[in-house]
Design a protein around this motif. Structure first.
Motif, PDB file in Angstrom:
ATOM      1  N   PHE A   9       0.841  -1.192   0.000  1.00  0.00           N
ATOM      2  CA  PHE A   9       0.000   0.000   0.000  1.00  0.00           C
ATOM      3  C   PHE A   9       0.882   1.250   0.000  1.00  0.00           C
ATOM      4  CE2 PHE A   9      -2.511  -3.336   1.925  1.00  0.00           C
ATOM      5  CZ  PHE A   9      -3.783  -3.146   1.396  1.00  0.00           C
ATOM      6  N   GLU A  10       0.579   2.176  -0.887  1.00  0.00           N
ATOM      7  CA  GLU A  10       1.250   3.477  -0.911  1.00  0.00           C
ATOM      8  C   GLU A  10       0.235   4.547  -0.516  1.00  0.00           C
ATOM      9  OE1 GLU A  10       4.315   3.984  -4.279  1.00  0.00           O
ATOM     10  OE2 GLU A  10       2.764   2.689  -5.134  1.00  0.00           O
ATOM     11  N   ILE A  11       0.533   5.287   0.525  1.00  0.00           N
ATOM     12  CA  ILE A  11      -0.374   6.310   1.032  1.00  0.00           C
ATOM     13  C   ILE A  11       0.221   7.684   0.751  1.00  0.00           C
ATOM     14  CG2 ILE A  11      -1.658   7.162   3.019  1.00  0.00           C
ATOM     15  CD1 ILE A  11      -2.295   4.254   2.133  1.00  0.00           C
ATOM     16  N   ARG A  12      -0.469   8.446  -0.108  1.00  0.00           N
ATOM     17  CA  ARG A  12       0.023   9.773  -0.489  1.00  0.00           C
ATOM     18  C   ARG A  12      -0.979  10.883  -0.213  1.00  0.00           C
ATOM     19  NH1 ARG A  12       2.622   8.378  -6.474  1.00  0.00           N
ATOM     20  NH2 ARG A  12       3.902   6.610  -5.791  1.00  0.00           N
ATOM     21  N   SER A  13      -2.259  10.586  -0.155  1.00  0.00           N
ATOM     22  CA  SER A  13      -3.264  11.631   0.036  1.00  0.00           C
ATOM     23  C   SER A  13      -3.098  12.257   1.416  1.00  0.00           C
ATOM     24  CB  SER A  13      -4.677  11.067  -0.110  1.00  0.00           C
ATOM     25  OG  SER A  13      -4.987  10.214   0.971  1.00  0.00           O
ATOM     26  N   PRO A  14      -3.109  13.595   1.508  1.00  0.00           N
ATOM     27  CA  PRO A  14      -2.873  14.274   2.792  1.00  0.00           C
ATOM     28  C   PRO A  14      -3.826  13.831   3.905  1.00  0.00           C
ATOM     29  CG  PRO A  14      -2.737  15.832   0.982  1.00  0.00           C
ATOM     30  CD  PRO A  14      -3.233  14.541   0.390  1.00  0.00           C
ATOM     31  N   ASP A  15      -5.100  13.679   3.604  1.00  0.00           N
ATOM     32  CA  ASP A  15      -6.064  13.317   4.644  1.00  0.00           C
ATOM     33  C   ASP A  15      -5.749  11.963   5.259  1.00  0.00           C
ATOM     34  OD1 ASP A  15      -7.359  15.683   4.249  1.00  0.00           O
ATOM     35  OD2 ASP A  15      -8.982  14.845   3.037  1.00  0.00           O
ATOM     36  N   LYS A  16      -5.501  10.985   4.398  1.00  0.00           N
ATOM     37  CA  LYS A  16      -5.223   9.638   4.914  1.00  0.00           C
ATOM     38  C   LYS A  16      -3.847   9.594   5.583  1.00  0.00           C
ATOM     39  CE  LYS A  16      -7.151   6.156   3.030  1.00  0.00           C
ATOM     40  NZ  LYS A  16      -7.602   5.033   2.174  1.00  0.00           N
ATOM     41  N   LYS A  17      -2.896  10.338   5.028  1.00  0.00           N
ATOM     42  CA  LYS A  17      -1.569  10.404   5.646  1.00  0.00           C
ATOM     43  C   LYS A  17      -1.655  10.977   7.056  1.00  0.00           C
ATOM     44  CE  LYS A  17       1.927  12.221   3.918  1.00  0.00           C
ATOM     45  NZ  LYS A  17       2.660  13.319   3.283  1.00  0.00           N
ATOM     46  N   ASN A  18      -2.420  12.058   7.205  1.00  0.00           N
ATOM     47  CA  ASN A  18      -2.544  12.688   8.517  1.00  0.00           C
ATOM     48  C   ASN A  18      -3.200  11.753   9.530  1.00  0.00           C
ATOM     49  OD1 ASN A  18      -1.360  14.987   7.513  1.00  0.00           O
ATOM     50  ND2 ASN A  18      -3.270  16.142   7.311  1.00  0.00           N
ATOM     51  N   GLU A  19      -4.202  11.019   9.077  1.00  0.00           N
ATOM     52  CA  GLU A  19      -4.870  10.084   9.966  1.00  0.00           C
ATOM     53  C   GLU A  19      -3.920   8.979  10.421  1.00  0.00           C
ATOM     54  OE1 GLU A  19      -9.052   7.506  10.129  1.00  0.00           O
ATOM     55  OE2 GLU A  19      -8.322   8.289   8.199  1.00  0.00           O
ATOM     56  N   ILE A  20      -3.146   8.481   9.491  1.00  0.00           N
ATOM     57  CA  ILE A  20      -2.188   7.427   9.826  1.00  0.00           C
ATOM     58  C   ILE A  20      -1.058   7.985  10.682  1.00  0.00           C
ATOM     59  CG2 ILE A  20      -0.458   5.853   8.860  1.00  0.00           C
ATOM     60  CD1 ILE A  20      -2.340   5.375   6.515  1.00  0.00           C
ATOM     61  N   ALA A  21      -0.628   9.217  10.398  1.00  0.00           N
ATOM     62  CA  ALA A  21       0.437   9.843  11.185  1.00  0.00           C
ATOM     63  C   ALA A  21       0.029   9.951  12.651  1.00  0.00           C
ATOM     64  CB  ALA A  21       0.779  11.216  10.626  1.00  0.00           C
ATOM     65  N   ASP A  22      -1.210  10.359  12.900  1.00  0.00           N
ATOM     66  CA  ASP A  22      -1.703  10.441  14.275  1.00  0.00           C
ATOM     67  C   ASP A  22      -1.657   9.071  14.953  1.00  0.00           C
ATOM     68  OD1 ASP A  22      -2.202  13.162  14.074  1.00  0.00           O
ATOM     69  OD2 ASP A  22      -4.307  12.895  13.503  1.00  0.00           O
ATOM     70  N   LEU A  23      -2.014   8.042  14.198  1.00  0.00           N
ATOM     71  CA  LEU A  23      -2.000   6.679  14.727  1.00  0.00           C
ATOM     72  C   LEU A  23      -0.574   6.242  15.053  1.00  0.00           C
ATOM     73  CD1 LEU A  23      -4.067   4.305  15.187  1.00  0.00           C
ATOM     74  CD2 LEU A  23      -3.299   3.435  12.957  1.00  0.00           C
ATOM     75  N   VAL A  24       0.360   6.542  14.155  1.00  0.00           N
ATOM     76  CA  VAL A  24       1.758   6.171  14.347  1.00  0.00           C
ATOM     77  C   VAL A  24       2.332   6.868  15.581  1.00  0.00           C
ATOM     78  CG1 VAL A  24       4.085   6.351  13.366  1.00  0.00           C
ATOM     79  CG2 VAL A  24       2.171   5.656  11.914  1.00  0.00           C
ATOM     80  N   ASN A  25       2.066   8.151  15.713  1.00  0.00           N
ATOM     81  CA  ASN A  25       2.576   8.892  16.870  1.00  0.00           C
ATOM     82  C   ASN A  25       1.991   8.372  18.178  1.00  0.00           C
ATOM     83  OD1 ASN A  25       4.351  10.695  15.612  1.00  0.00           O
ATOM     84  ND2 ASN A  25       2.689  12.079  15.049  1.00  0.00           N
ATOM     85  N   GLU A  26       0.714   8.059  18.161  1.00  0.00           N
ATOM     86  CA  GLU A  26       0.073   7.527  19.367  1.00  0.00           C
ATOM     87  C   GLU A  26       0.695   6.200  19.767  1.00  0.00           C
ATOM     88  OE1 GLU A  26      -4.118   5.506  19.913  1.00  0.00           O
ATOM     89  OE2 GLU A  26      -4.367   7.681  19.849  1.00  0.00           O
ATOM     90  N   ALA A  27       0.907   5.323  18.777  1.00  0.00           N
ATOM     91  CA  ALA A  27       1.514   4.015  19.053  1.00  0.00           C
ATOM     92  C   ALA A  27       2.929   4.172  19.584  1.00  0.00           C
ATOM     93  CB  ALA A  27       1.515   3.163  17.783  1.00  0.00           C
ATOM     94  N   GLN A  28       3.691   5.103  19.008  1.00  0.00           N
ATOM     95  CA  GLN A  28       5.066   5.314  19.438  1.00  0.00           C
ATOM     96  C   GLN A  28       5.122   5.817  20.877  1.00  0.00           C
ATOM     97  OE1 GLN A  28       7.749   4.442  17.780  1.00  0.00           O
ATOM     98  NE2 GLN A  28       9.160   5.201  19.349  1.00  0.00           N
TER      99      GLN A  28
END
Length: 346
Positions: A167-186
């Protein structure tokens, strides 16, 4: 002069023993395996050579018992090392046969690579990826806004299979949602005392003579601070203190997220994910691009489930990585040499 703990990266690619025996050729091919990536740069493998070829085994003392109890990251690392061997073998024209987890009674024996002899003329198959192996490195810096080329996307999707998706994620909206998830997990995983204690053992100063671990320069930690970085990480959840920086890194300075997912969630699929990702990373390297894997969002089952929902898939995410171009160069991290694994001295 290169320090001893960085010498493994210096491979004379013209020195392959074409007229040598199986042992000679296997020993040379292992030079590409030892520079494969692994979680915290633990290099959890144990290589050996017999009359048929190469055996890949787990080195339990360098496995991440605390942060990787299921050995998912370990099998991914073995997949990367295995793929480096196969790419090098193809380049030098060595026919090989791989037996995956050949002994059901021996869970530490990951694979056997049988060498079936050297062809008369090396076809130099896959030279582009082969040349990328000794220059591949992790780049944790800011990436440029330059878009990922369609040609790169087309090449990496050839590594997909019926049971493996990319999966390649480039759209800003989906990237931002995933970024929040990644930061929370970290932040959550860094809240764990046991995780920070284990991680701190692999955080090294920029002047380290160790063969494993991540020197300060690889983590963008200034040299003097890197001397006490291990102690700081053991005592403090730095992810919570660096949340603004990490948030900007993911949302503003990463043009693409890349996720490798598999239909199954077992040792075989983890190994396959590692093989695929090493090819992807080498494809990126050959394009002058960079990768930086982040494991927390995968290691946390709760966050991994949420990532599946965002991706809209029933496949299991196995590897998450930033991908992009960067103007900053990172040096290689330390490695053991082949001689160490084979118990040889020179």
């Amino acid at each position: 002069m290169t320090r001893e703990n960085y010498r493994a990266w210096e491979i004379d690619t013209e020195a392959f023993p074409s007229a040598g025996n199986t042992t000679d050729q296997a020993r040379f091919l292992l030079r590409f395996a030892v520079i494969a990536p692994s979680g915290h740069n633990t290099q959890p493998w144990n290589f050996s050579i017999d009359e048929k070829g190469i055996l890949l085994r787990v080195e339990r003392e360098r496995s991440l018992a605390g942060s990787d109890p299921l050995r998912r990251q370990l099998f991914i690392a073995f997949g990367c090392a295995l793929e480096n061997i196969l790419i090098a073998a193809a380049y030098y024209g060595v026919e090989v046969e791989v037996e995956y987890m050949p002994d059901k009674e021996d869970q530490d024996l990951i694979a056997r690579i049988n060498l079936n002899g050297k062809q008369d003329i090396a076809p130099k198959i896959g030279e582009r990826l082969f040349r990328a192996i000794p220059v591949r490195h992790t780049n944790r810096a800011k990436y440029e806004s330059q878009a990922i080329s369609p040609e790169f996307a087309a090449r990496i999707h050839k590594y997909e299979k019926d049971d493996l998706k990319i999966f390649e994620i480039r759209s800003p909206d989906k990237k931002n949602e995933i970024a929040d998830l990644v930061n929370e997990a970290q932040m959550e995983i860094m809240d764990r005392d046991d995780f920070r204690k284990e991680l701190s053992q692999y955080i090294k100063s920029s002047y380290t003579c160790a063969n494993t671990g991540m020197p300060g320069f690889a983590l963008e930690i200034p040299g003097p601070v890197s001397v006490i970085a291990s102690m700081l990480i053991r005592k403090i959840n730095l992810s919570r203190k660096n949340i603004k920086k990490d948030d900007a890194l993911l949302k503003l300075y990463t043009p693409e997220f890349l996720i490798v997912a598999t239909k199954q969630n077992n040792a075989g699929s983890w190994l396959a994910a590692g093989c695929a990702f090493e090819n992807i990373w080498l494809e990126a390297t050959s394009e002058g691009m960079n990768c930086s894997p982040l494991a927390a969002v995968i290691q946390s089952s709760r966050h991994s489930i949420r990532l599946k929902e965002i991706l809209g898939t029933d496949f299991e995410p196995q590897i998450f990585s930033r991908v992009g171009y960067s103007k900053k160069y990172f040096r290689h991290t330390p490695r053991f040499t082949v001689e160490h694994f084979l118990g040889e001295t020179f």
